[in-house]
Design a protein around this motif. Sequence first.
Motif, PDB file in Angstrom:
ATOM      1  N   LYS A 216     -17.765   5.242  -8.257  1.00  0.00           N
ATOM      2  CA  LYS A 216     -16.656   5.853  -7.781  1.00  0.00           C
ATOM      3  C   LYS A 216     -15.624   5.914  -8.867  1.00  0.00           C
ATOM      4  CE  LYS A 216     -14.277   5.171  -3.481  1.00  0.00           C
ATOM      5  NZ  LYS A 216     -14.572   5.111  -1.859  1.00  0.00           N
TER       6      LYS A 216
ATOM      7  N   GLY B 207     -11.134   7.553  -4.919  1.00  0.00           N
ATOM      8  CA  GLY B 207     -11.050   7.460  -3.192  1.00  0.00           C
ATOM      9  C   GLY B 207      -9.801   8.346  -2.673  1.00  0.00           C
ATOM     10  N   ILE B 208      -9.881   8.869  -1.589  1.00  0.00           N
ATOM     11  CA  ILE B 208      -8.967   9.269  -0.979  1.00  0.00           C
ATOM     12  C   ILE B 208      -8.805   9.056   0.646  1.00  0.00           C
ATOM     13  CG2 ILE B 208      -7.725  11.488  -0.072  1.00  0.00           C
ATOM     14  CD1 ILE B 208      -9.319  12.776  -2.639  1.00  0.00           C
TER      15      ILE B 208
ATOM     16  N   GLY C   6      -3.668  -2.518  -1.123  1.00  0.00           N
ATOM     17  CA  GLY C   6      -4.189  -0.991  -1.116  1.00  0.00           C
ATOM     18  C   GLY C   6      -5.733  -1.123  -0.685  1.00  0.00           C
ATOM     19  N   HIS C   7      -5.890  -0.053   0.148  1.00  0.00           N
ATOM     20  CA  HIS C   7      -7.013  -0.260   0.882  1.00  0.00           C
ATOM     21  C   HIS C   7      -7.497   1.312   1.198  1.00  0.00           C
ATOM     22  CE1 HIS C   7      -3.796   0.374   3.838  1.00  0.00           C
ATOM     23  NE2 HIS C   7      -4.629   1.152   4.453  1.00  0.00           N
ATOM     24  N   GLY C   8      -9.007   1.358   1.355  1.00  0.00           N
ATOM     25  CA  GLY C   8      -9.657   2.708   1.512  1.00  0.00           C
ATOM     26  C   GLY C   8     -10.141   2.854   3.222  1.00  0.00           C
ATOM     27  N   ARG C   9     -11.235   3.487   3.474  1.00  0.00           N
ATOM     28  CA  ARG C   9     -11.658   3.473   4.783  1.00  0.00           C
ATOM     29  C   ARG C   9     -12.437   2.192   5.066  1.00  0.00           C
ATOM     30  NH1 ARG C   9     -15.205   8.176   4.726  1.00  0.00           N
ATOM     31  NH2 ARG C   9     -15.198   7.537   2.541  1.00  0.00           N
TER      32      ARG C   9
ATOM     33  N   GLN D  99      -0.741  -2.321  -6.356  1.00  0.00           N
ATOM     34  CA  GLN D  99      -0.580  -2.422  -4.766  1.00  0.00           C
ATOM     35  C   GLN D  99      -1.089  -3.631  -4.555  1.00  0.00           C
ATOM     36  OE1 GLN D  99      -1.748   1.538  -2.561  1.00  0.00           O
ATOM     37  NE2 GLN D  99      -3.235   0.948  -3.958  1.00  0.00           N
TER      38      GLN D  99
ATOM     39  N   SER E 229       0.904  -1.252  -0.180  1.00  0.00           N
ATOM     40  CA  SER E 229      -0.284   0.120  -0.175  1.00  0.00           C
ATOM     41  C   SER E 229       0.847   1.223  -0.100  1.00  0.00           C
ATOM     42  CB  SER E 229      -0.826  -0.097   1.345  1.00  0.00           C
ATOM     43  OG  SER E 229      -1.244   1.169   1.770  1.00  0.00           O
ATOM     44  N   THR E 230       0.716   2.123  -0.981  1.00  0.00           N
ATOM     45  CA  THR E 230       1.543   3.474  -0.673  1.00  0.00           C
ATOM     46  C   THR E 230       1.364   4.265   0.372  1.00  0.00           C
ATOM     47  OG1 THR E 230      -0.039   4.789  -1.954  1.00  0.00           O
ATOM     48  CG2 THR E 230       1.418   3.708  -3.274  1.00  0.00           C
ATOM     49  N   ASN E 231       0.026   4.091   0.902  1.00  0.00           N
ATOM     50  CA  ASN E 231       0.023   4.756   2.279  1.00  0.00           C
ATOM     51  C   ASN E 231       0.932   4.076   3.407  1.00  0.00           C
ATOM     52  OD1 ASN E 231      -2.193   6.442   1.355  1.00  0.00           O
ATOM     53  ND2 ASN E 231      -3.206   6.423   3.262  1.00  0.00           N
TER      54      ASN E 231
ATOM     55  N   PHE F 213      -0.949   6.802  -5.343  1.00  0.00           N
ATOM     56  CA  PHE F 213       0.138   7.450  -4.710  1.00  0.00           C
ATOM     57  C   PHE F 213      -0.492   7.823  -3.322  1.00  0.00           C
ATOM     58  CE2 PHE F 213      -1.432  11.629  -5.653  1.00  0.00           C
ATOM     59  CZ  PHE F 213      -2.440  11.468  -6.421  1.00  0.00           C
TER      60      PHE F 213
ATOM     61  N   VAL G   1      -3.955   8.602  -2.932  1.00  0.00           N
ATOM     62  CA  VAL G   1      -5.070   8.948  -3.663  1.00  0.00           C
ATOM     63  C   VAL G   1      -5.076   7.713  -4.609  1.00  0.00           C
ATOM     64  CG1 VAL G   1      -5.732  10.285  -5.434  1.00  0.00           C
ATOM     65  CG2 VAL G   1      -4.797  11.218  -3.594  1.00  0.00           C
ATOM     66  N   GLY G   2      -6.524   7.059  -4.811  1.00  0.00           N
ATOM     67  CA  GLY G   2      -6.651   5.945  -5.829  1.00  0.00           C
ATOM     68  C   GLY G   2      -7.495   6.529  -6.835  1.00  0.00           C
TER      69      GLY G   2
ATOM     70  N   TRP H 120      -8.555  -1.671  -2.241  1.00  0.00           N
ATOM     71  CA  TRP H 120      -8.514  -0.956  -3.462  1.00  0.00           C
ATOM     72  C   TRP H 120      -8.032  -1.474  -4.596  1.00  0.00           C
ATOM     73  CZ3 TRP H 120     -11.161   3.463  -4.315  1.00  0.00           C
ATOM     74  CH2 TRP H 120     -11.087   4.166  -5.364  1.00  0.00           C
TER      75      TRP H 120
HETATM   76  C1  BTN Z   1     -11.585   4.952   0.023  1.00  0.00           C
HETATM   77  O1  BTN Z   1     -12.274   4.895  -0.947  1.00  0.00           O
HETATM   78  O2  BTN Z   1     -12.037   4.712   1.282  1.00  0.00           O
HETATM   79  C2  BTN Z   1     -10.357   5.447  -0.101  1.00  0.00           C
HETATM   80  C3  BTN Z   1      -9.460   4.696  -1.126  1.00  0.00           C
HETATM   81  C4  BTN Z   1      -8.181   5.114  -1.107  1.00  0.00           C
HETATM   82  C5  BTN Z   1      -7.121   4.106  -1.944  1.00  0.00           C
HETATM   83  C6  BTN Z   1      -5.588   4.844  -2.108  1.00  0.00           C
HETATM   84  S1  BTN Z   1      -4.847   3.889  -3.420  1.00  0.00           S
HETATM   85  C7  BTN Z   1      -3.277   4.615  -2.822  1.00  0.00           C
HETATM   86  C8  BTN Z   1      -3.548   4.757  -1.475  1.00  0.00           C
HETATM   87  N1  BTN Z   1      -2.958   3.726  -0.928  1.00  0.00           N
HETATM   88  C9  BTN Z   1      -3.669   2.823  -0.157  1.00  0.00           C
HETATM   89  O3  BTN Z   1      -3.594   1.822   0.532  1.00  0.00           O
HETATM   90  N2  BTN Z   1      -4.876   3.523  -0.208  1.00  0.00           N
HETATM   91  C10 BTN Z   1      -4.876   4.856  -0.985  1.00  0.00           C
END
Ligand code: BTN
Length: 281
Positions: free
Chosen positions: A138, A141-142, A70-73, A67, A43-45, A88, A164-165, A78
């Motif tokens: 969608k 997502g941030i 990669g995940h969101g809230r 990723q 995950s970039t975060n 990123f 940001v995705g 993701w």
């Molecule tokens: C959401 O929809 O809740 C937010 C999604 C955010 C996804 C981006 S992809 C780049 C960055 N790395 C992650 O793991 N998540 C964000």
Amino acid sequence: MNADEVLVGKTDCRKSLSIPAINEHLTTKHIGRELHFADSLVSTNKTSIEKAQGGACHGTVVLAETQTGGHGRQHRLWYSPAGLNLYFSVLLRPTFSPDKAPPITLASAVATADAVEIVTGVKPTLKWPNDLLLDGKKLSGILTEISAEISADTRKISWIVLGVGLNVNTKEFPPELKTTATSLRLYTGRCHPRELLLATILERLEHWFTVLTVKGAAVVIDAWKAKPNILGEWVTIKSAGKPNSVSGLAKDLGEDGALLLETRKGVVERVISGDLVQETH
Ligand code: BTN
């Protein structure tokens, strides 16, 4: 024919990110001047937070071609296929106090929407607090993560990571996302240049971050409200850790960026975070 075209064919827009092309387009002073690129990250975060904890500077960007986690809230995954979209994270070290931080999420949504419009001509709808939609699906997502030092005599943000995705060139989503996700490619029928999109998002983010720091939240909130958005619609919000959801008419944003919901009883509720679902009536 180059290696990319042989590998996957031209029609699905798949192409490796070019770091020289990003640098050619980049006009910022700080954001993205330190750029870490990896073919694949969990995950970039996650990587960005590790870099923040290791002392990385304000404006550092972590970018990945794909990723694996990669995940969101709410820990939702993701979808992050290689060669198609943008994933990123931007590390910010603001000078404002932690209680002034929430509108940074609105600022990043405005920055992303600005860039999408500048590069593609498409105007996404902003869904509070931090999603971009096209046709109700969608597009982006941030995920905002923050660390602050708060004690009796200190209130200081250590770092903010904005992840940001942006679904740029995905042509086909997995079955479970087909009805809820879209991309610029699906909406316009064209391939879009990821490098120019990224450089433009970073430029707009630097702009809105400066506005937030120098002028305060009101200007950012006005910019958010000036774009197509969900205000005026009936919505339901489910906040993490709270058993009940709250439904009402999305009336306005408060001066701190909170959503003001008018319930059926005419009571105005202030919502500071949560997952918003638009109602169909
Ligand atoms: C959401 O929809 O809740 C937010 C999604 C955010 C996804 C981006 S992809 C780049 C960055 N790395 C992650 O793991 N998540 C964000």
